[in-house]
Design an enzyme around this catalytic site. Sequence first.
Site, PDB file in Angstrom:
ATOM      1  N   GLY A  61       0.833  -1.209   0.000  1.00 17.67           N
ATOM      2  CA  GLY A  61       0.000   0.000   0.000  1.00 17.67           C
ATOM      3  C   GLY A  61       0.859   1.247   0.000  1.00 17.67           C
ATOM      4  O   GLY A  61       2.033   1.203  -0.386  1.00 17.67           O
ATOM      5  N   GLY A  62       0.275   2.363   0.434  1.00 14.70           N
ATOM      6  CA  GLY A  62       1.038   3.603   0.458  1.00 14.70           C
ATOM      7  C   GLY A  62       0.182   4.797   0.787  1.00 14.70           C
ATOM      8  O   GLY A  62      -0.893   4.682   1.391  1.00 14.70           O
ATOM      9  N   ALA A  64      -2.348   7.861   0.588  1.00 13.47           N
ATOM     10  CA  ALA A  64      -3.664   7.972  -0.042  1.00 13.47           C
ATOM     11  C   ALA A  64      -3.702   9.070  -1.107  1.00 13.47           C
ATOM     12  O   ALA A  64      -4.217   8.857  -2.209  1.00 13.47           O
ATOM     13  CB  ALA A  64      -4.726   8.244   1.015  1.00 13.47           C
ATOM     14  N   SER A  94      -4.439  -2.635  -0.270  1.00 15.06           N
ATOM     15  CA  SER A  94      -4.725  -1.222  -0.020  1.00 15.06           C
ATOM     16  C   SER A  94      -4.530  -0.370  -1.276  1.00 15.06           C
ATOM     17  O   SER A  94      -5.251  -0.530  -2.250  1.00 15.06           O
ATOM     18  CB  SER A  94      -3.847  -0.737   1.134  1.00 15.06           C
ATOM     19  OG  SER A  94      -4.309   0.508   1.628  1.00 15.06           O
ATOM     20  N   CYS A 117      -8.554  -2.560   1.890  1.00 15.50           N
ATOM     21  CA  CYS A 117      -8.449  -1.176   1.412  1.00 15.50           C
ATOM     22  C   CYS A 117      -8.886  -0.117   2.415  1.00 15.50           C
ATOM     23  O   CYS A 117      -8.987   1.061   2.057  1.00 15.50           O
ATOM     24  CB  CYS A 117      -9.270  -1.011   0.142  1.00 15.50           C
ATOM     25  SG  CYS A 117      -8.703  -2.049  -1.220  1.00 15.50           S
ATOM     26  N   PRO A 119      -8.624   2.786   4.827  1.00 15.59           N
ATOM     27  CA  PRO A 119      -7.521   3.732   5.050  1.00 15.59           C
ATOM     28  C   PRO A 119      -7.045   3.718   6.494  1.00 15.59           C
ATOM     29  O   PRO A 119      -7.816   3.422   7.421  1.00 15.59           O
ATOM     30  CB  PRO A 119      -8.126   5.078   4.674  1.00 15.59           C
ATOM     31  CG  PRO A 119      -9.605   4.899   4.870  1.00 15.59           C
ATOM     32  CD  PRO A 119      -9.886   3.460   4.519  1.00 15.59           C
ATOM     33  N   ILE A 120      -5.774   4.044   6.680  1.00 13.39           N
ATOM     34  CA  ILE A 120      -5.144   4.049   8.005  1.00 13.39           C
ATOM     35  C   ILE A 120      -4.437   5.385   8.205  1.00 13.39           C
ATOM     36  O   ILE A 120      -3.808   5.908   7.287  1.00 13.39           O
ATOM     37  CB  ILE A 120      -4.142   2.893   8.141  1.00 13.39           C
ATOM     38  CG1 ILE A 120      -4.863   1.545   8.086  1.00 13.39           C
ATOM     39  CG2 ILE A 120      -3.343   2.993   9.441  1.00 13.39           C
ATOM     40  CD1 ILE A 120      -3.941   0.347   8.091  1.00 13.39           C
ATOM     41  N   LYS A 130     -17.203  10.326   6.595  1.00 14.34           N
ATOM     42  CA  LYS A 130     -16.940  11.252   5.499  1.00 14.34           C
ATOM     43  C   LYS A 130     -15.801  10.743   4.615  1.00 14.34           C
ATOM     44  O   LYS A 130     -15.908  10.724   3.377  1.00 14.34           O
ATOM     45  CB  LYS A 130     -16.592  12.631   6.064  1.00 14.34           C
ATOM     46  CG  LYS A 130     -16.339  13.675   4.992  1.00 14.34           C
ATOM     47  CD  LYS A 130     -16.052  15.045   5.609  1.00 14.34           C
ATOM     48  CE  LYS A 130     -15.797  16.078   4.507  1.00 14.34           C
ATOM     49  NZ  LYS A 130     -15.534  17.416   5.084  1.00 14.34           N
TER      50      LYS A 130
END
Length: 428
Positions: A61-62, A64, A94, A117, A119-120, A130
């Site tokens: 991942g990486g 956003a 992700s 997927c 988000p973190i 939101k």
Amino acid sequence: MRIGVLLSLAVVFLHAYVVSSVYVVEINNVIGPYTLSQVQRAISLAEQNNGAVLLLLSTPGGLADVTLQIMREIGNSPVPVIGYVYPDYSYAWSAGTYILMSTHIAAMAPHTVIGSCQPIAGGTPINESKTLNALIGYLETVSKSYGRNGTFARLCITQNLNLGAEEALRQRVIDVIAIDINDLLKKINGTLVLLRNQKTQLIITSTILKRAEPTITETLQMWLSDPVVSSILSLLAFILLLAAFLTGHPAAVVAAIILLVISMFSFLPTAWLGLALIIMGAVLIMAEILMGMAAHGAVAGVGAVLLIIGFLSAYPANFFSGELIHIKDWWLIQLGLYIDIAIFLGFLSFVIYKIIILYKQRPPSEFLTSLKGVEGVAIDDIGPESPGFVKVFGEYWRAVSDTPVRKGCRIRVVETIGDMLKVEPLQC
């Protein structure tokens, strides 16, 4: 003959895109600004050389914002962009899944996995509606535009759903399973893709693979984004700041600042990183000169290296590999580069000249083995028969003087006598 006739008919009756070369981008680490830069460069090269872009995905991942920019670049690309989770037994979790689902053709090797997927932020999963709804809506829209399963787009964010290659193909999340790159190119030849909202037949006449290798600045950013490297730099910066606090030595302060600033380079847009390197390099060289070469040229040396890397990064990415990107008004860019190089060489020559003059006045051997000629401050009243302490380079030394020196006066070291300094007063 027969293939040529069919190809001609396809071009006449269908909107076709004939691929003569494939530009390969390996995304096999954390996705960051350097990834966006590589993808943009590959798309530019493919556009100018009638090619396609192949993204080999093997990533946890990486970032956003960078991922969303990459998805936008792919959506607006004038050339086909193929996403392929490869090699076998890899994963594209992700951000990797986001990118795969935004490509014109999505493919996976047999034993690969996509999904997870949510988000973190700061190691904690984001559950704020939101943010989640925005990402769900965007990924669903992109997936459906290519005729793919929008439900998976929702579930991989809300439930961190993961799919293997067979299940992903069965649920219409991807378009093809291929055992390797050659197999992939054979299977997608003749495929209809949505290219800038127009159905286009992909005709691959050649399997010439050209790797879009990372540039100097992209490699630097990639290296700085490694968690191990980031931790080491942070630890060294903390140790140097502690040393600077205890000794007051200017070189320790400068070194700590260098490490802290460099550690932030991984978050800069790659296009601005070259300029940041040039500015920082110039600042470090000037700081070393103003400190009277207190760091023995180490700071200036680092500055010179940063300057050189910064100037090299100003060239088009494929300049040194012999495949130059054709840019309108290229002569103007060349002129600017030549002027920059001339200024850099002139500045570097001036710095070298000043360093030579400085070392002629104060030989390196004398400077490194004694403190003769170095200035400091008297901490105590000092006389011929009454030794006291002076502060030189942030360190305390026991000293004597043939001429009385009052506390707080500026002093100069005359010579070293054992572990004691002989000094003379300068001003009070």
